[in-house]
Design an enzyme around this catalytic site. Structure first.
Site, PDB file in Angstrom:
ATOM      1  N   ASP A 126       0.842  -1.190   0.000  1.00 56.24           N
ATOM      2  CA  ASP A 126       0.000   0.000   0.000  1.00 56.24           C
ATOM      3  C   ASP A 126       0.885   1.251   0.000  1.00 56.24           C
ATOM      4  O   ASP A 126       1.966   1.237  -0.585  1.00 56.24           O
ATOM      5  CB  ASP A 126      -0.919  -0.044   1.238  1.00 56.24           C
ATOM      6  CG  ASP A 126      -2.249   0.640   1.002  1.00 56.24           C
ATOM      7  OD1 ASP A 126      -2.255   1.880   0.895  1.00 56.24           O
ATOM      8  OD2 ASP A 126      -3.282  -0.042   0.923  1.00 56.24           O
ATOM      9  N   HIS A 156      -3.713   5.944   3.713  1.00 56.18           N
ATOM     10  CA  HIS A 156      -4.491   4.791   3.276  1.00 56.18           C
ATOM     11  C   HIS A 156      -3.938   3.481   3.837  1.00 56.18           C
ATOM     12  O   HIS A 156      -4.677   2.650   4.383  1.00 56.18           O
ATOM     13  CB  HIS A 156      -4.507   4.760   1.748  1.00 56.18           C
ATOM     14  CG  HIS A 156      -5.385   3.715   1.152  1.00 56.18           C
ATOM     15  ND1 HIS A 156      -4.954   2.434   0.875  1.00 56.18           N
ATOM     16  CD2 HIS A 156      -6.681   3.768   0.741  1.00 56.18           C
ATOM     17  CE1 HIS A 156      -5.939   1.743   0.335  1.00 56.18           C
ATOM     18  NE2 HIS A 156      -6.998   2.523   0.232  1.00 56.18           N
ATOM     19  N   VAL A 172     -10.696   0.990  18.996  1.00 51.18           N
ATOM     20  CA  VAL A 172     -10.465   0.718  17.577  1.00 51.18           C
ATOM     21  C   VAL A 172      -9.615  -0.546  17.465  1.00 51.18           C
ATOM     22  O   VAL A 172      -8.417  -0.538  17.749  1.00 51.18           O
ATOM     23  CB  VAL A 172      -9.771   1.902  16.882  1.00 51.18           C
ATOM     24  CG1 VAL A 172      -9.493   1.578  15.421  1.00 51.18           C
ATOM     25  CG2 VAL A 172     -10.646   3.156  16.986  1.00 51.18           C
ATOM     26  N   ASN A 247     -13.757  -0.108  -6.887  1.00 48.05           N
ATOM     27  CA  ASN A 247     -14.917   0.757  -6.605  1.00 48.05           C
ATOM     28  C   ASN A 247     -15.482   1.325  -7.894  1.00 48.05           C
ATOM     29  O   ASN A 247     -15.851   2.499  -7.957  1.00 48.05           O
ATOM     30  CB  ASN A 247     -14.503   1.907  -5.681  1.00 48.05           C
ATOM     31  CG  ASN A 247     -13.850   1.438  -4.408  1.00 48.05           C
ATOM     32  OD1 ASN A 247     -14.241   0.428  -3.836  1.00 48.05           O
ATOM     33  ND2 ASN A 247     -12.849   2.172  -3.950  1.00 48.05           N
ATOM     34  N   ALA A 260      -7.263  -8.089  -8.542  1.00 48.44           N
ATOM     35  CA  ALA A 260      -8.267  -8.984  -7.971  1.00 48.44           C
ATOM     36  C   ALA A 260      -8.887  -9.898  -9.019  1.00 48.44           C
ATOM     37  O   ALA A 260      -9.339 -11.001  -8.703  1.00 48.44           O
ATOM     38  CB  ALA A 260      -9.360  -8.170  -7.274  1.00 48.44           C
ATOM     39  N   SER A 325     -11.199  -1.090  -0.415  1.00 45.29           N
ATOM     40  CA  SER A 325      -9.919  -1.056   0.307  1.00 45.29           C
ATOM     41  C   SER A 325     -10.098  -1.411   1.768  1.00 45.29           C
ATOM     42  O   SER A 325      -9.211  -2.009   2.386  1.00 45.29           O
ATOM     43  CB  SER A 325      -9.295   0.337   0.218  1.00 45.29           C
ATOM     44  OG  SER A 325      -8.524   0.495  -0.936  1.00 45.29           O
TER      45      SER A 325
END
Length: 399
Positions: A126, A156, A172, A247, A260, A325
């Protein structure tokens, strides 16, 4: 002049044969400093674990190489982009609703049983991972030109890392709290990068014996031969590869993005786990990519939360982001839980366990186009693993 990804035949994928092939093609394997491409030495980069060569070539050179018997495929280097969007960011003291995504996939039910994905090596390819009190980074590598640090300068990658292995500060949590995170920086501060950088990162993952790779990026194009080879090599080395689907639904390219969509008919080892995004009501996100332009594209395999997900971010803060993501690292975290629960099982078995234990969504038959086999269920996946002691083990790669 352009940069190309040259996938070599299995019979020519070691360095000695590569050098011989280059000389046979009339190319100098040692060329570098005096020839520049995009400000960098115009040299050949060989990825030994993948059997892939990366090179900047003239059109004549490309055509010469393309005809050589050592070459399986030659493809122009692609463009990749992050697949998550920031909705808001800042500091939080405590968020009582932060656990909704973990509750939706029942990760919070698994933790009290002592299953945390402890010690499982998970690489996040990433924008890097930033230091954060809610994360523990065990190492990494940068493949962004001119950037030596694998620290995140976009946010990200840090957000994805928190979904995998956030330690629970401010409520979290990541799916696999005990997983060991590794940062493979292949995208720059704008969230963009190249296929060659991603492939270099995958080669690094094999060399450094990762067990899971989370890839929350992609490009709107048909499957690449280079990615197909890389995914197979990762699977051969017992690395589970998980990818965001994209997306792009509703656009001119509504299908699952590369990497993917990697697929070769008759060989499941050449496809990753493609992940779709759902909201807290288990409804597929409107933008979540699905299906393939042809049957020879990988389809959606699993679904996971990907809408308004709170996770770690830059400057020791937190952010809410949406996109496939964010769905992808949920599945990568579950893969870590499965590998801890049953060490040594092969990637196809990890995938099969997550698929057969998922909760079906949408309409039958399953898997279907928007959701694949359905939303992941950590309790069922880990429980199913524990019940299947007869599953075959595979030998871990040496090194």
């Amino acid at each position: 002049m352009k940069r190309y990804i040259i996938t070599l035949s299995e019979a020519h994928d070691d360095m000695e044969r590569v050098q011989g092939a280059l000389i046979r093609m009339g190319l100098n394997p040692g060329r570098a400093a005096e020839e520049l491409f995009e400000g960098q030495p115009r040299e050949f980069t060989f990825l030994p674990e993948l059997g892939i060569l990366i090179a900047a070539l003239s059109e004549i050179e490309m055509e010469t190489i393309e005809q050589d018997g050592a070459v399986l495929a030659i493809e122009e280097d692609g463009k990749e982009q992050i697949l998550g969007v920031v909705e808001r960011s800042g500091s939080i003291l405590h968020n009582s609703t932060a656990l909704w995504n973990m509750q939706l996939i029942r990760a919070d039910v698994v933790w009290p049983t002592g299953k945390f994905g402890t010690g499982i090596r998970v690489a996040v390819i990433d924008t890097g991972i930033a230091e954060h009190p809610n994360l523990h980074i065990y190492g990494g590598q940068s493949y962004v030109a001119g950037v030596q640090s694998y620290a995140d300068d976009n946010g990200h990658g840090t957000h994805c890392a928190g979904i995998i292995a956030g330690k629970g500060r401010n409520n979290v949590f990541g799916v696999a709290i005990g997983a060991h995170l590794y940062a493979v920086k292949a995208l720059d501060s704008t969230g963009s990068g190249s296929t060659s950088a991603i492939l270099s990162g995958m080669d690094w993952c094999i060399q450094n014996r990762m067990q899971v790779i989370s890839i929350s990026l992609g490009g709107r194009r048909a499957p690449d031969i280079g990615y197909i080879r890389a995914i197979k090599k990762c699977h051969d080395n017992n690395i589970v590869v998980v990818c965001a689907s994209g997306n792009s639904f509703g656009s001119a390219f509504p299908w699952v993005n590369a990497p993917a969509n990697s697929f070769t008919r008759g060989d499941d080892l050449e496809s990753p786990i493609a992940v779709a995004s759902v909201d807290r009501n288990k409804v597929v996100a409107g933008s979540s990519s699905r299906g393939g332009q042809t049957a020879d594209w990988n389809q959606i395999n699993l679904s996971a939360p990907g809408v308004s997900i709170l996770s770690t971010f830059l400057n020791f803060g937190y952010a809410t982001m949406s996109g496939t993501s964010m769905a992808c690292p949920h599945v990568a975290g579950l893969a870590a839980l499965v590998l801890e629960a049953y060490p040594g099982i092969a990637p196809p078995i990890v995938m099969a366990l997550m698929a057969t234990s998922a909760t079906p969504l949408g309409t039958a038959p399953y898997p279907n186009e928007p959701y694949g086999h359905g939303i992941i269920d950590c309790v069922n996946a880990v429980g199913l693993v524990q019940a299947k002691r007869e599953l075959p083990r595979v030998t871990s790669p040496s090194g």
